[in-house]
Design an enzyme around this catalytic site. Structure first.
Site, PDB file in Angstrom:
ATOM      1  N   ASP A 405       0.863  -1.183   0.000  1.00 17.46           N
ATOM      2  CA  ASP A 405       0.000   0.000   0.000  1.00 17.46           C
ATOM      3  C   ASP A 405       0.899   1.232   0.000  1.00 17.46           C
ATOM      4  OD1 ASP A 405      -1.694   2.106   0.651  1.00 17.46           O
ATOM      5  OD2 ASP A 405      -2.918   0.900   2.014  1.00 17.46           O
ATOM      6  N   HIS A 406       0.909   1.913  -1.127  1.00 17.92           N
ATOM      7  CA  HIS A 406       1.863   3.013  -1.289  1.00 17.92           C
ATOM      8  C   HIS A 406       1.478   4.254  -0.481  1.00 17.92           C
ATOM      9  CE1 HIS A 406       5.319   4.791  -2.861  1.00 17.92           C
ATOM     10  NE2 HIS A 406       4.990   4.999  -4.113  1.00 17.92           N
TER      11      HIS A 406
END
Ligand code: CAO
Length: 433
Positions: A405-406
């Site tokens: 999850d950036h």
């Protein structure tokens, strides 16, 4: 006995000649004490005037557009309150103090209208081009819109000076519901509706319903896919030594019916990497503004079943040895395939592993199992020529695909995580550290 009561404009501070922008009742209406009667609008705020009595509206003395001040007569009401005493006012928010009232007039407090809470976003494709426009709507209409999850600013007003009416809100909702399903995703995504194709036109067909598992997991996968900014980082781990050791263990434990596959080592190695990089063992809280770091290590393992994908969770993997993990993996995957896994056994995971290594393929991009922040995809290990000490040597290389999850994890952190994981797998002594 019924008694005719006058309802006057209460203390509205220093305001005078304030506009009535909405009359919410009509003659003959039966109302309860605290029901709102009219809405007043100053240049700063809108206020609803509630009724101090329960009863039936006898006569209305004002109309939209009239200017009123404190003490102006709003309406006459046939009070159904035998004692004729005003009910206690319970405004929505802290009211200004009620004034000393005229003899026959009831003391009432105004209900300042609170700023509307952020309403869920209606898919933009359904929204008329009103973006940014300042919406004119009475507090009652704003409240209605809020309850229905509509942003008033998105509704085109048909009332006086473009004011949004109840009918406008209702029409907006109707238009939204009339859109074909799938025309727009939530969260403001603008997408084309899926084409409706008559497949039978092109040849023979058979229609089967999706399994229950696919319906549930499909909805979750879709949400995770569209709401989490995914990046996938790839690497290859040299598992030559690890696999030799695994085979030894396999022979040793075959008598106990325990199958030791690379997955057991992967679970253990992932735990070591999570301990080294706690950010990967965290989740965003509901506000999206805090990270919740878990001090336990529960690893979800994707299991392919005839009815669809299930992700049972192997608990406290940090406290278990490789053989124990291999044994439990065999048990949970067998139970998943027999549909014996409970919902509770699929909850509480910190990080998931999806292994397609037993099937094949070189790499893939797994979808994060929210609220986890990362997932490891594992593909089939193959022997490759690797350059070492000025020569090529045959090594067993395991392809790894780490989706993360950036919003939380930076690319550099993900690269460090996967490189560290590869090192642990390349040198199983590190599992003991
Ligand atoms: N590379 C090479 N060989 C591998 C391997 C890898 N990465 N992983 C497993 N193998 C081998 C095993 O050693 C085993 O070999 P033998 O039969 O010779 O002993 C064989 O492949 C089959 O392994 P397995 O699949 O039975 O066992 P596993 O522990 O690797 O996996 C499970 C268990 C439940 C994860 C797996 O069966 C499964 O369901 N995988 C699919 C998961 C899935 O669908 N993921 C996609 C989700 S989309 O994100």
């Amino acid at each position: 006995m019924a008694e005719i009561k006058q309802v006057l404009v209460p203390d509205i501070g220093d305001y005078k000649d304030v506009s009535i922008i909405e009359v919410m009742v009509k003659v003959g209406d039966t109302i309860k004490a605290e029901d709102n009667l009219v809405t007043l609008e100053t240049d700063k705020a809108a206020m609803e005037v509630p009724s101090p009595y329960a009863g039936v509206i006898n006569e209305i003395k004002v109309k939209v557009g009239d200017k009123v001040s404190q003490g102006s007569l709003i309406l006459l009401l046939e009070s159904s309150d035998a004692a004729g005493a005003p009910q206690k006012s319970q405004p929505d928010v802290q009211p200004p103090p009620a004034p000393a009232a005229a003899p026959v007039a009831a003391p009432v407090a105004v209900n300042p209208v609170a700023k509307p809470a952020e309403a869920p976003v209606i898919p933009q494709v359904l929204q008329p081009a009103m973006e940014g426009a300042k919406a004119h709507a009475s507090p009652a209409i704003r409240r209605l819109a809020r309850e229905l999850g509509v942003q008033v600013a998105q509704v085109k007003g048909s009332g006086e000076k473009g004011r949004v009416t109840k009918d406008d809100v209702q029409q907006f909702i109707k238009a939204a519901l009339a859109q074909p399903r799938g025309a727009a995703g939530g969260n403001g995504l603008q997408v084309l509706a899926m084409p409706v194709v008559d497949f039978a036109k092109f040849g023979a067909i058979e229609t089967r319903p999706l399994s229950r598992i696919k319906k549930i997991s499909g909805a979750n996968l879709h949400r995770n896919w569209v709401t989490i900014p995914h990046i996938t980082q790839f690497d290859e781990a040299d598992i030559t030594e690890m696999d030799a050791f695994r085979k030894e263990l396999g022979v040793e434990y075959a008598k106990q019916n325990i199958k030791v596959t690379p997955l057991a080592f992967l679970v253990k190695a992932v735990v070591v990497a999570l301990q080294q990089f706690p950010e990967f063992n965290a989740s965003l809280d509901a506000s999206g503004e805090n990270l919740v770091f878990k001090q336990y290590f529960h690893i979800g393992v994707a299991v392919d079943t005839p009815d669809g994908l299930m992700v049972p969770v192997l608990r406290d993997a940090d406290k278990k040895g490789i053989v124990q993990i291999a044994k439990e993996l065999g048990e949970i995957s067998a139970r998943a395939r027999e549909k014996k896994i409970t919902a509770a056994e699929m909850q509480g995971g910190c990080f998931s592993i999806s292994s397609l290594g037993g099937i094949g393929g070189t790499a893939f991009t797994p979808i994060i199992n929210a609220p986890e922040l990362a997932i490891l995809g594992v593909s089939k290990a193959i022997i490759k020529p690797m350059h070492q000490d000025d020569t090529f040597v045959a090594r067993l290389m395991l392809p790894l695909s780490l989706s993360y999850d950036h919003r939380v994890i930076d690319g550099a952190a993900a690269a460090r995580f996967i490189v560290f994981l590869s090192q642990v797998l390349a040198d199983t002594r590190r599992l003991a550290l």
